[in-house]
Scaffold this active site. Structure first.
Site, short mmCIF file in Angstrom:
data_model
loop_
_atom_site.label_atom_id
_atom_site.label_comp_id
_atom_site.label_asym_id
_atom_site.label_seq_id
_atom_site.Cartn_x
_atom_site.Cartn_y
_atom_site.Cartn_z
N GLU A 210 0.82 -1.22 0.00
CA GLU A 210 0.00 0.00 0.00
C GLU A 210 0.86 1.27 0.00
OE1 GLU A 210 -3.26 -0.18 -0.40
OE2 GLU A 210 -3.14 -2.37 -0.34
N GLY B 289 1.94 2.55 -3.16
CA GLY B 289 1.76 3.18 -4.46
C GLY B 289 2.59 2.60 -5.59
N LYS B 290 2.96 1.32 -5.51
CA LYS B 290 3.72 0.70 -6.61
C LYS B 290 2.97 0.78 -7.92
CE LYS B 290 4.41 -3.53 -5.39
NZ LYS B 290 3.64 -3.54 -4.13
N THR B 291 1.66 0.55 -7.86
CA THR B 291 0.87 0.52 -9.09
C THR B 291 0.79 1.90 -9.72
OG1 THR B 291 -0.40 -1.34 -8.21
CG2 THR B 291 -1.36 -0.14 -10.05
N VAL B 292 0.63 2.93 -8.91
CA VAL B 292 0.60 4.31 -9.44
C VAL B 292 1.95 4.65 -10.05
CG1 VAL B 292 0.46 6.74 -8.79
CG2 VAL B 292 -1.20 5.12 -7.88
N LYS C 222 1.85 -8.12 -14.27
CA LYS C 222 1.76 -8.48 -12.85
C LYS C 222 1.38 -9.95 -12.78
CE LYS C 222 0.55 -7.24 -8.29
NZ LYS C 222 0.84 -6.16 -7.36
N ARG D 40 -8.84 0.06 -16.33
CA ARG D 40 -9.96 1.00 -16.22
C ARG D 40 -9.55 2.41 -15.84
NH1 ARG D 40 -14.49 -2.20 -15.01
NH2 ARG D 40 -14.26 -4.19 -16.10
N GLY E 248 5.70 -6.51 -8.74
CA GLY E 248 5.65 -7.55 -7.73
C GLY E 248 4.44 -7.39 -6.81
N PRO F 223 4.14 13.44 -6.08
CA PRO F 223 3.28 14.09 -5.08
C PRO F 223 1.97 13.33 -4.90
CG PRO F 223 3.01 15.17 -7.18
CD PRO F 223 4.06 14.11 -7.40
#
Length: 238
Positions: free
Chosen positions: A13, A15-18, A38, A59, A112, A204
């Site tokens: 949680e 922010g790896k995906t962002v 992934k 999405r 990951g 940011p």
């Protein structure tokens, strides 16, 4: 043959995906073909049907995403989710898929599940960890870290663990960075000095995380030339 980079973090949680989305959008702007892969996904999205990261990429960020391989509903560590769902995670199959993707794309960003010290399965009487896959298949790593209190400990311990496991960390991206916070500024200075690694970007908090906001930041990131060391690794001209 394209290149693959493994996107990992100092925890869950963070922010790896962002951050992975931003890297993908920046590389697309620089004229490269990119896919996010992934292979191991656990936990469902808010719709209760889709898997969280797949939903995000398709999405929200609307980024070309290669189909994952292991989808498990329990929002747990891969080894436990696999045990509860009767799933057998096979690293060799993931590696084969990754090689196929590298034939089709200039860059494959492999995200990951959690951090490097996350177990996938038991093999030969020992745990097969995320870092084992990264090392076995010689994937360079981008480390995503939060910027606030605790970042020094989490980043230094993760990078040190990577080094002991033979994993090459290219540099860091700091998420949720607030220029007004002295601790954020000092954390980045301290971590990069201690680890002797570059900070590729400071991301940011976004008011609304949309593709438009991510694209705008990716463009600004390129203009600032912060990630010169990363572009060099990927042989991208800015």
């Amino acid at each position: 043959m394209g290149k693959a980079i493994f996107m990992t973090g100092t925890g869950t949680e963070i922010g790896k995906t962002v951050v992975t989305s931003i890297v993908a959008l920046a590389l697309e702007r620089l004229g490269m073909s990119v896919s996010v892969f992934k292979p191991v996904q656990t936990g469902l999205a808010e719709d209760g049907v889709s898997f969280a990261e797949q939903y995000w990429y398709e999405r929200v960020a609307k980024i070309p995403t290669s189909e994952g391989m292991y989808y498990m509903e329990p929002a747990m560590s891969p080894h436990l989710a696999a045990a509860l769902t009767g799933t057998s995670i096979e690293p060799e199959r993931i590696a084969e898929r990754l090689e196929q993707l590298k034939q089709r794309y200039d860059v494959v960003l492999v995200e990951g599940a959690g951090g490097l010290a996350v177990p996938w399965c038991e093999r030969g009487g020992r745990w097969y960890m995320t870092c084992d896959f990264v090392r076995d298949y010689e994937l360079p790593v981008i480390l995503v870290s939060l910027s606030g209190l605790g970042a020094i400990h989490h980043a230094v311990t993760t990078a040190t663990y990577a080094e002991t496991q033979g994993v090459r960390v290219l540099g860091l991206v700091f998420n949720q960075f607030d220029e007004r916070e002295v601790i954020h500024r000092n954390n980045i200075e301290t971590i990069t000095a201690m680890l002797k690694l570059p900070a590729f970007a400071t991301v940011p908090p976004f008011s609304a995380v949309t593709r438009e906001e991510l694209e705008a930041f990716a463009g600004q990131w390129i203009e600032r030339k912060e990630a010169a060391a990363l572009w060099e690794v990927l042989a991208v001209e800015v």
